[in-house]
Design a protein around this motif. Sequence first.
Motif, mmCIF file in Angstrom:
data_model
loop_
_atom_site.group_PDB
_atom_site.id
_atom_site.type_symbol
_atom_site.label_atom_id
_atom_site.label_comp_id
_atom_site.label_asym_id
_atom_site.label_seq_id
_atom_site.Cartn_x
_atom_site.Cartn_y
_atom_site.Cartn_z
ATOM 1 N N THR A 112 22.257 42.534 -6.858
ATOM 2 C CA THR A 112 20.707 41.922 -8.020
ATOM 3 C C THR A 112 21.412 42.679 -9.115
ATOM 4 N N VAL A 113 22.811 43.628 -9.136
ATOM 5 C CA VAL A 113 23.209 43.648 -10.661
ATOM 6 C C VAL A 113 23.549 42.449 -11.267
ATOM 7 N N LEU A 114 24.738 41.785 -10.028
ATOM 8 C CA LEU A 114 25.148 40.193 -10.104
ATOM 9 C C LEU A 114 24.490 38.945 -10.324
ATOM 10 N N ALA A 115 23.555 39.294 -9.192
ATOM 11 C CA ALA A 115 22.415 37.658 -10.124
ATOM 12 C C ALA A 115 21.708 38.353 -11.584
ATOM 13 N N CYS A 116 21.833 39.787 -12.108
ATOM 14 C CA CYS A 116 21.258 39.514 -12.962
ATOM 15 C C CYS A 116 22.767 39.263 -14.171
ATOM 16 N N MET A 117 23.716 39.805 -13.502
ATOM 17 C CA MET A 117 24.851 39.143 -14.517
ATOM 18 C C MET A 117 25.634 37.816 -15.231
ATOM 19 N N LYS A 118 24.750 36.985 -13.381
ATOM 20 C CA LYS A 118 24.723 35.621 -13.808
ATOM 21 C C LYS A 118 23.978 35.364 -14.624
ATOM 22 N N GLN A 119 22.679 35.242 -14.363
ATOM 23 C CA GLN A 119 21.522 35.003 -15.825
ATOM 24 C C GLN A 119 21.709 35.422 -17.036
ATOM 25 N N ALA A 120 22.467 36.985 -17.188
ATOM 26 C CA ALA A 120 22.282 37.276 -18.510
ATOM 27 C C ALA A 120 23.476 36.781 -19.845
ATOM 28 N N ALA A 121 24.442 35.923 -18.194
ATOM 29 C CA ALA A 121 25.696 35.475 -19.182
ATOM 30 C C ALA A 121 25.437 33.414 -19.315
ATOM 31 N N ARG A 122 24.432 32.864 -18.583
ATOM 32 C CA ARG A 122 23.632 32.167 -18.962
ATOM 33 C C ARG A 122 23.090 31.857 -20.328
ATOM 34 N N GLN A 123 22.351 33.104 -20.545
ATOM 35 C CA GLN A 123 21.441 32.611 -21.801
ATOM 36 C C GLN A 123 21.507 34.016 -23.113
ATOM 37 N N GLY A 124 23.127 34.791 -22.640
ATOM 38 C CA GLY A 124 23.665 35.210 -23.907
ATOM 39 C C GLY A 124 23.025 36.430 -23.957
ATOM 40 N N VAL A 125 22.804 36.947 -23.212
ATOM 41 C CA VAL A 125 22.632 38.090 -23.429
ATOM 42 C C VAL A 125 23.656 39.012 -22.714
#
Length: 386
Positions: free
Chosen positions: A121-134
């Motif tokens: 779950t953390v990795l999924a958040c990291m991947k999406q955050a990278a896409r959105q600049g978060v």
Amino acid sequence: MVRTGLEALADKTPDALKKARLGLLCNPASLTRTFEPAPELVQRVSDNALTCLFSPQHGFFAEKQDNMVESDHSVHPRLGLKVYSLYGEHRAPQSHMLENLDILLVDLWDVGCRVYTFFNTVLACMKQAARQGVAVWILDRPNPLGRGEEGPILPKDLASFVGPHPMPLRHGLTMGELGELVAFELKLDLDLKVIPLEGWQGEDFATTGQPWVMPSPNLPSFSSARVYPGQVLLEGVSLSEGRGTTRPFELFGAPGLDPWAVSEAVEKEALSGAFLRPVFFQPTFHKYQGEVCGGFQLQVTDPDRFKTLRASLAVLSAINRVHPGLCTLRQPPYEYEYEKRPLDLILGDRRAVDLLQKGTPALELEQAWQSGLADWLSRTEPFLMY
């Protein structure tokens, strides 16, 4: 005395945190040694900059009992903040969940095992955050099992929700270290920051002085967590892993199992640091609900010598020799995988699963994994923070 990343954040709150729009991924075990929950603490030290919350498997309050039991989005009953479930309709954050965030904070206990889904779950958040600049800030916590690694390196063709990255079953890292390693190996363009914990040198949870609050319903005590990376194999077979008892993962067995006969067949060296206590138990739910099971309580007597995966493999191997056909492989689905055998996904080695079912000794199975573990140590060494 060990202080977690959450406690370090409270002691010295960066100014950037007070100027940012914050989200927080957490659950009931995300608290301080004085039992202040992470959401309340973050609101207090950030001048109410927290805008939403995220929950992993088992729900925000760890109320969901089993695998593939999903949680809906909700509202925090005290803070009034939106709680996005990341184990429901979606198992990764959607773009609208992060669009109003500057920083996503992560405060979760990992239990040092690849199968435990929180890192996925953390990795999924990291991947999406990278896409959105978060930005992602991981508030680090000790690995409850301490340093140490066991098992095969997961091959890419067995990647799943319980296998997000090539790593051994027991990995030996903190959540922050693992996040840094995987972000590097996946070349994520991510603003990742780890708030380090203090006073930890790789020891297990018993030395930390932190309170144990169950991170999921079937790890009610540290003694359950200590055996979990080996005993989780039982989720892939027909034996009860003790769900429906007060000692999940410590108690295990099945109707018709003769614990004394099995005990005599177990490789004694594989049980170093542990004792198999013959028991009979009756689960109140899950496998064999209402039936009396013969089996064991796996009790750790010397944590420094105990190898959880080795012990569990040795017992399963002995059961397959003493009671051929009693311990069968469960069929899919398992954690949203509908074709591959669950035990293949859990252990991460198809050949070893087949050999285990034939009664191959644990020490023999382990030999095939040693070069992969040596490579894992080389991969992780640059990312060790403690």
